[in-house]
Design a protein around this motif. Structure first.
Motif, short mmCIF file in Angstrom:
data_model
loop_
_atom_site.label_atom_id
_atom_site.label_comp_id
_atom_site.label_asym_id
_atom_site.label_seq_id
_atom_site.Cartn_x
_atom_site.Cartn_y
_atom_site.Cartn_z
N ASP A 34 39.04 46.37 50.93
CA ASP A 34 39.61 46.36 49.59
C ASP A 34 41.06 45.94 49.63
O ASP A 34 41.96 46.68 49.27
CB ASP A 34 39.48 47.74 48.94
CG ASP A 34 38.05 48.16 48.77
OD1 ASP A 34 37.21 47.27 48.53
OD2 ASP A 34 37.76 49.35 48.90
N THR A 35 41.29 44.71 50.06
CA THR A 35 42.65 44.19 50.15
C THR A 35 42.86 43.10 49.12
O THR A 35 41.90 42.54 48.59
CB THR A 35 42.93 43.66 51.57
OG1 THR A 35 44.31 43.38 51.69
CG2 THR A 35 42.14 42.41 51.87
N ARG A 36 44.10 42.81 48.83
CA ARG A 36 44.40 41.74 47.89
C ARG A 36 44.11 40.40 48.55
O ARG A 36 44.51 40.15 49.68
CB ARG A 36 45.85 41.80 47.46
CG ARG A 36 46.18 43.06 46.67
CD ARG A 36 47.54 42.99 46.05
NE ARG A 36 47.67 41.95 45.05
CZ ARG A 36 47.31 42.07 43.78
NH1 ARG A 36 46.75 43.17 43.35
NH2 ARG A 36 47.51 41.08 42.93
N ALA A 37 43.41 39.56 47.84
CA ALA A 37 43.07 38.23 48.37
C ALA A 37 44.33 37.36 48.35
O ALA A 37 44.97 37.21 47.33
CB ALA A 37 41.98 37.59 47.54
N ASP A 38 44.66 36.84 49.50
CA ASP A 38 45.77 35.90 49.57
C ASP A 38 45.21 34.56 50.04
O ASP A 38 44.01 34.39 50.21
CB ASP A 38 46.88 36.42 50.49
CG ASP A 38 46.45 36.61 51.93
OD1 ASP A 38 45.38 36.11 52.33
OD2 ASP A 38 47.20 37.25 52.68
N ILE A 55 34.75 37.23 47.84
CA ILE A 55 36.00 37.70 47.29
C ILE A 55 35.82 37.89 45.79
O ILE A 55 35.40 36.98 45.09
CB ILE A 55 37.16 36.72 47.57
CG1 ILE A 55 37.34 36.56 49.09
CG2 ILE A 55 38.45 37.19 46.91
CD1 ILE A 55 38.37 35.52 49.48
N LEU A 57 37.64 39.87 42.15
CA LEU A 57 38.81 40.50 41.56
C LEU A 57 38.51 41.97 41.32
O LEU A 57 37.49 42.30 40.71
CB LEU A 57 39.18 39.83 40.24
CG LEU A 57 39.60 38.36 40.33
CD1 LEU A 57 39.84 37.80 38.94
CD2 LEU A 57 40.83 38.20 41.20
N ALA A 58 39.36 42.84 41.81
CA ALA A 58 39.14 44.28 41.69
C ALA A 58 39.13 44.73 40.24
O ALA A 58 38.34 45.58 39.86
CB ALA A 58 40.21 45.04 42.47
N GLU A 59 39.98 44.13 39.43
CA GLU A 59 40.11 44.56 38.05
C GLU A 59 38.85 44.27 37.23
O GLU A 59 38.40 45.10 36.45
CB GLU A 59 41.30 43.86 37.35
CG GLU A 59 42.63 44.03 38.05
CD GLU A 59 42.83 43.04 39.20
OE1 GLU A 59 42.35 41.90 39.13
OE2 GLU A 59 43.45 43.44 40.19
#
Length: 70
Positions: A34-38, A55, A57-59
């Motif tokens: 659960d990391t931010r996709a870069d 991948i 989007l968490a939101e």
């Protein structure tokens, strides 16, 4: 990540070495699911020969990769 699809190519390690590791069965495992996709994680997903890296989007849960087919 769908580990059942992983073929152990190691492309994810090449593009995002801090994001993945191969286990003893040579299947990739996300170090922090659960990391931010870069940019590096997106490159890793795009380079996967079997599209095992997903991948979203968490939101919203919207798929970033692989793109949804229309």
């Amino acid at each position: 990540m769908d580990r059942s699809l992983c073929v152990g190519s190691g492309q994810c390690l090449h593009h995002a070495p801090g994001g993945f590791r191969l286990d003893t069965a040579r299947r990739s495992r996300a170090l922090t699911p659960d990391t931010r996709a870069d940019e590096r994680l997106l490159e890793a997903a795009e380079s996967c020969p079997v599209e095992a890296i997903v991948i979203t989007l968490a939101e919203s849960g919207e798929a970033v990769f692989p793109p949804e087919e229309e």
